[in-house]
Design an enzyme around this catalytic site. Structure first.
Site, short mmCIF file in Angstrom:
data_model
loop_
_atom_site.label_atom_id
_atom_site.label_comp_id
_atom_site.label_asym_id
_atom_site.label_seq_id
_atom_site.Cartn_x
_atom_site.Cartn_y
_atom_site.Cartn_z
N VAL A 1 3.62 77.88 35.31
CA VAL A 1 4.90 78.11 35.99
C VAL A 1 5.79 79.03 35.17
O VAL A 1 5.93 78.85 33.95
CB VAL A 1 5.61 76.76 36.21
CG1 VAL A 1 7.02 76.97 36.71
CG2 VAL A 1 4.82 75.88 37.16
N SER A 2 6.37 80.03 35.81
CA SER A 2 7.43 80.86 35.21
C SER A 2 7.02 81.38 33.83
O SER A 2 5.98 82.04 33.71
CB SER A 2 8.73 80.05 35.16
OG SER A 2 9.83 80.86 34.83
#
Length: 285
Positions: free
Chosen positions: A95-96
């Protein structure tokens, strides 16, 4: 969700990690400013029969910052964590700012990987020294000051959750505040409030800004497993170009562009569809 948090010492260095759920294991790489207590998007995966293993990445939580010497070094420690847990192959979900960690692990340990899911993920050059965001991060997220930064934000968020969320919208979305609020409900606003109470950058975020520069086209081209790339068209935190770049370099990749409000794709009125897409992909692979 019942979360069990552990630490593992390898070569005098510590990895902190949590485990939630029972079932098919997924190795989760959390985003910036967080740690093994990450929870956005977790509930549905646990409900659908997955076990989520989340290490605090280097410099975050109680994980030693020395493990972040390089992306390859970090990846070898994650492989040793899987050895400790007696897991041969696993799904990866990054994620991210955790994107580089996920990509690096899959590229260096293809034999340990079943699939890769990238959600709002950093996949190439991001926040360089010429950017004002980079310069600001060196100050407000410096290890000697970041505690104060997050304490102020959490206090403001606890007293004025809607007001604070609106102030963050430009950091997460290219849409207007009015358009974003039309997609939000009380549950999403509360999730952001809880999230801000857990945020700490420690040494981790500045390590992220260094490690991302180690990614290259060669690294992404070394990813050979089935890959799902999910990114909002309205993301202002990690530009959409990151999704296109990963898709162009990873041979077995599927690009899923979302019309949801912005960077935090697990919140808002399209969160259910996001969860369904991820679960469908994981069971397919």
């Amino acid at each position: 969700m019942e979360r069990k948090v552990h630490t593992l010492v390898i070569e005098n260095k510590t990895i902190e990690y949590s485990i939630i759920g029972h079932g098919i294991p997924i190795l989760m790489f959390h985003g910036g400013h967080f740690n093994c207590y990450e929870e956005l998007g977790y509930a549905e995966l646990v409900k659908q029969g997955f076990s989520l293993i989340t290490p605090s990445r280097p410099g975050y939580g109680r994980t030693s910052k020395e493990i972040g010497d390089s992306l390859f070094t970090t990846s070898t420690f994650y492989a040793k964590l899987l050895d400790h847990l007696h897991i041969d192959k696993i799904h990866i979900l990054a994620v991210s700012a955790g994107g580089p960690s996920g990509i690096s692990f899959v590229a260096h340990f293809p034999e340990r990987t079943m699939s890769l899911s990238l959600q709002s993920a950093v996949t190439k050059e991001w926040m360089t020294k010429k950017d004002k965001e980079y310069k600001a991060a060196q100050i407000i997220f410096h290890p000697s000051f970041e505690r104060v930064t997050w304490k102020l934000i959490s206090c403001l968020n606890n007293y004025f959750p809607i007001f604070t969320f609106k102030r963050f919208i430009p950091s997460f979305s290219k849409l207007s505040s009015k358009d974003v609020m039309l997609q939000m409900d009380k549950k999403s606003i509360e999730a952001v409030r809880r999230m801000n109470n857990h945020y700490r950058s420690r040494h981790g975020f500045l390590i992220d800004l260094v490690q991302v520069n180690e990614l290259s086209s060669t690294t992404l081209q070394a990813v050979t497993c089935p890959t799902l790339i999910m990114h909002s068209k309205n993301d202002s935190a990690v530009p959409l170009e990151h999704a296109y770049f990963a898709h162009s370099k990873i041979n077995q990749s599927e690009l899923c562009l979302l019309d949801c409000w912005g960077h935090l794709i697990w919140l808002g009125n399209q969160a259910t569809e996001v969860n369904k897409k991820v679960v469908s992909f994981l069971y397919r692979e």
